[in-house]
Design an enzyme around this catalytic site. Structure first.
Site, PDB file in Angstrom:
ATOM      1  N   ASP A 117       0.789  -1.231   0.000  1.00 28.69           N
ATOM      2  CA  ASP A 117       0.000   0.000   0.000  1.00 28.69           C
ATOM      3  C   ASP A 117       0.821   1.282   0.000  1.00 28.69           C
ATOM      4  OD1 ASP A 117      -2.645  -0.929  -0.217  1.00 28.69           O
ATOM      5  OD2 ASP A 117      -2.527  -1.686   1.826  1.00 28.69           O
ATOM      6  N   ASP A 182      -7.412  -4.139  -4.827  1.00 26.21           N
ATOM      7  CA  ASP A 182      -6.974  -2.839  -4.313  1.00 26.21           C
ATOM      8  C   ASP A 182      -5.608  -2.436  -4.880  1.00 26.21           C
ATOM      9  OD1 ASP A 182      -8.395  -4.659  -2.643  1.00 26.21           O
ATOM     10  OD2 ASP A 182      -8.251  -3.316  -0.932  1.00 26.21           O
TER      11      ASP A 182
END
Ligand code: GLY
Length: 408
Positions: A117, A182
């Site tokens: 991330d 994601d």
């Protein structure tokens, strides 16, 4: 978009435009939204500045208290990013100073390698700041972060591994190389790192990941799975599952939003039509889903068993709206802007927009973090606010015929 789908979507739009928004001009609407955001963010940053040690508000807990996260949390870049978007929305130097301070507190994130991330974290903070102010030091952080993210590329599988499998709840699922949808949101950092450094390695990693994901993450109806697990050696699909959705075969709402946004970004940097088509196909899936509410703010999962009692996810709606404004630039006249407008108007109503001084000073209510983990159910989330602000900026730029900040 196919004609019949567009007709249905515009029908939904017409139904929903019976409320107060029809009477307002866009300028009035945006002025009201910006004023509200400034009030909420002034309250939020006054608290942060008075406290001094907690700088990344993420959500609120069951008692309504603000939850702050450390800088290695996947959401740490959103609030600094929101400060940059405040600066872009208002031109007020106050927000720039806070944006710099909060962004630069994330400096060491550029070296983070234990999850994927870093793209969200450095992208929303440093990259948003760089686009607005072109600080040479920020460019170095962006390229270093891209190098860190690239260490997670698994050549045998052709993808970036999202999560490690040696700790936490992820270690209990039997995965070898889990990739979550994601991850498409982290590719922007790689594309930008190539643009800024001239090193095409990042670009090739991004396109490889996007291609393999396009092949394996989508069902025949163009909805996407949340998790696909690969063999490291040769990229065989081991399983297709969920972590944050209702079921392996269900369609988790934020996952669909990440796919729409992520493939639109891939098209931005590559002009590869298949990427934009994937974004459009997944958009069609959500627009035509029998469980999409008229206000276009989806339930947290399109297959949640308790619809219509199921919680909505404003974060998925905000992310989709922002992507739709970008898609409008690639396919004007297809109705994307009207759809995005409809979403932001829905989010701006009291059904989703918090009263000032409530909601932990976040802008939007009613998002969902992860129901399977019993975490963050029907709460504000800093990323819902970030993408809402981004959507407002893109709306304004489109209407004023100005380029988006990523084009400047
Ligand atoms: N990337 C984690 C989430 O969407 O909740």
């Amino acid at each position: 978009m196919k004609k019949k789908n567009l007709v249905k979507a515009l029908g939904l739009l017409a139904l929903a435009l019976t409320g107060c928004q029809t009477a307002k001009t866009t300028d009035t609407f945006l002025a009201e939204e910006i004023a509200n955001i400034e009030v909420q963010h002034t309250l939020q940053t006054d608290l942060i500045e008075a406290n001094g040690s907690f700088i990344n508000p993420r959500t609120i807990d069951k008692e309504g208290k603000i939850v702050y996260v450390p800088i290695d949390d996947w959401t740490s870049g959103f609030f600094p990013g929101s400060m940059w978007l405040d600066y872009e929305l208002t031109g007020n130097e106050k927000w720039k100073l806070l944006a710099e301070k909060y962004t630069e507190s994330l400096d060491s994130v550029k070296l983070l390698k234990w999850h994927h991330d870093v793209g969200f974290m450095i992208g929303c903070s440093y990259l948003t700041g760089y686009r607005l102010c072109h600080q040479p030091a920020y460019k170095d952080v962006i390229v270093e972060a891209a190098k860190s993210l690239s260490t997670r590329f698994r050549p045998g599988a052709g993808v970036i591994q999202s999560w490690n499998t040696d700790r936490g709840w992820q270690s209990k699922r039997g995965w070898e190389c889990p990739v979550i949808i994601d991850n498409m949101m982290n590719l922007e950092l790689l594309f930008e790192a190539t643009r800024l450094s001239g090193d095409s390695t990042f670009y090739h990693i991004a396109t490889s990941h996007a291609d393999v994901t396009m092949k394996n993450h989508f069902r025949a109806d163009n909805s996407c799975y949340h998790v696909v697990d690969y063999t490291l050696k040769d990229g065989k699909v081991r399983s297709r599952q969920t972590a944050q959705g209702y079921a392996d075969e269900s369609s988790w709402a934020r996952g669909q939003a990440w796919a729409i946004y992520g493939y639109t970004v891939c098209y931005r940097y590559t002009h590869e039509p298949a990427y934009l088509q994937q974004a459009e196909k997944t958009l069609n899936f959500i627009l035509n889903n029998k469980n999409m509410p008229q206000d276009l703010v989806p339930y947290w999962d399109f297959d949640a068993p308790d619809i219509p009692a199921a919680p909505r996810d404003a974060s998925a709606a905000a992310c989709t709206a922002s992507a739709l404004y970008e898609m409008e630039g690639y396919g004007p006249g297809k109705g994307y802007k009207e759809l995005a407008d409809k979403i932001v108007y829905s989010l701006s109503t009291p059904a989703y927009k918090a009263e000032q001084g409530t909601n932990g000073n976040f802008i939007l209510m009613h998002s969902v973090g992860s129901i399977p983990h019993g975490a963050e159910i029907d709460v504000p989330l800093n990323y819902a606010d970030y993408y809402y602000q981004e959507a407002l900026i893109r709306k304004r730029n489109l209407e004023n015929n100005e380029p988006f900040s990523f084009e400047k």
